[in-house]
Design an enzyme around this catalytic site. Sequence first.
Site, PDB file in Angstrom:
ATOM      1  N   SER A  67      14.193  20.463 -16.394  1.00 39.57           N
ATOM      2  CA  SER A  67      13.072  21.359 -16.621  1.00 39.57           C
ATOM      3  C   SER A  67      13.543  22.528 -17.479  1.00 39.57           C
ATOM      4  O   SER A  67      14.704  22.944 -17.392  1.00 39.57           O
ATOM      5  CB  SER A  67      12.570  21.855 -15.271  1.00 39.57           C
ATOM      6  OG  SER A  67      11.900  23.082 -15.422  1.00 39.57           O
ATOM      7  N   HIS A  85       0.831  -1.214   0.000  1.00 44.80           N
ATOM      8  CA  HIS A  85       0.000   0.000   0.000  1.00 44.80           C
ATOM      9  C   HIS A  85       0.862   1.259   0.000  1.00 44.80           C
ATOM     10  O   HIS A  85       0.450   2.297   0.516  1.00 44.80           O
ATOM     11  CB  HIS A  85      -0.958   0.023   1.202  1.00 44.80           C
ATOM     12  CG  HIS A  85      -1.664  -1.269   1.415  1.00 44.80           C
ATOM     13  ND1 HIS A  85      -2.818  -1.600   0.761  1.00 44.80           N
ATOM     14  CD2 HIS A  85      -1.352  -2.349   2.190  1.00 44.80           C
ATOM     15  CE1 HIS A  85      -3.204  -2.810   1.131  1.00 44.80           C
ATOM     16  NE2 HIS A  85      -2.320  -3.301   1.991  1.00 44.80           N
TER      17      HIS A  85
END
Length: 501
Positions: free
Chosen positions: A287, A168
């Site tokens: 970026s 999880h």
Amino acid sequence: MTGEKAHEMVADGDGIDGDESVVRRDRFSGGPARSFLSSLEADRRIFEADLAVDRAHVLMLAEQGIIEDDVAGQILTALDAIEVDGHGSLPDGEDVHEAIETAVIDRIGDDGGKMHTARSRNDEVAACIRYRLREGVLEAIETTLALRESLLAVADEHRETVMPGYTHLQPAQPTTVAHWALSYEGAVRRDTARLLEAYGRINQSPLGGAAFAGTTFDIDRERVAELLGFDGIVENSMDAASSRDVLLETVQALSTHATTLSGLAEDVVIFANRGFVDLSDDYASTSSIMPQKKNPDTLELVRAVAGDAASGVQGLTTTLTGLPRAYNRDLQRATTHAWETVDAVVEASEVAAGAVATADWNEETLAAEADAGFSTATGVADLLAANGLPFRSAHEVVAVAAETIAESNTGEGDALEAAAAEVLGESLSAFVDPDAVEDALDPAESVASRDSRGGPAPDAIVPQLEAAREARDAHEATRSAEATALEDARVALREEVNGYV
Ligand code: ARG
């Protein structure tokens, strides 16, 4: 042979006069839907395949005495010239099959029209698809093997590198990088196996099926299959000319692999985010505005290819669903789903292999994080149970301790003592040696103690690594034998052609 058949040896044609495509009659030579009908551009991918299929068919026709040797020689010579000129030089046509036939007739005259004796474009295109798909699937198999190689190298190097394991996405139990890598190797191994299995079913020749109903000519289907390196034939002629389930099976296998890759990519994206792993600059991007950024773009794209592959499965399934027997033109649009899926998944698999092979694992960060979130709790419960406490009571003691740890900054040892007092009314030391508890709380010891078969303990990793290497070598041997068989068939076909040209 009956010997009575008028067409046992195809007679000289009368010639077809003056339209643009010698293959098509005027009535169907064009119209507003012409470009919609045409697959010529998409057929670029099967140009070489179609030439091979034409050659094998012509050789068989000559060997069977269905066409004259000298006509076969002229056709085969024309095919060589057409190959040199390339797909871009083909005359206009509804597809590559028609365009090549037109080009042959353009070069040698009406006798070129004998090439299409005893076949149809239906069995022809089915053969081209299988012929070309073999190459694509072998390439896909090769990339899965390269990925397995990368994962095995990581596993070998990091047998003892402890890391947090998750369920999880929450810290669950400490494991090792080797155990993580081998978990993906096992899945990719099955991906390879599925592709190899599909390969066996792809590698059957549909030629001789003709339009779907076979032919009156005394053809030799096995001979054509042999000349093209197929393992056998698709027996039923209607099945041969109209089924595309092997395409679907292949795309499904590729999609399954893409799904495996997407999970792997997601893990690495998360691990990079947590500083567990540094991607090589070759597999990162930056970026355009934030100069400090190093982003795991390649793996995000690998993750996204699962979408491409799933759309291939969806497109192909939808196109094939409800198609009646036998050939329907819908099939023309089925094929492109397969090519697109092969290309996308092969590329993603290659990139994943490279990214995994070149990444650096930060052992210190991994070790520091390995017991985050009291991830050694299960080991402590196991220890108490191994010392006679029912596992459910042990679970309760550790659960109470975990709650205390989560709510205050009590140390694990103290929390366990308090929990034992609360749940059992006794000190932990009544059940278990305090040193053993300390070991169970240590991530490396915790991993080493989980030495059940297939587990993360370095001792349990050794046989897993060995089995993975053996499986990889066996799959590689099969792949290489199949690739060699194709290459041998190519050489043998060329030699047969050389006997005529
Ligand atoms: N271009 C066609 C395809 O890809 C070839 C077969 C055409 N056959 C026909 N009967 N129209 O399926």
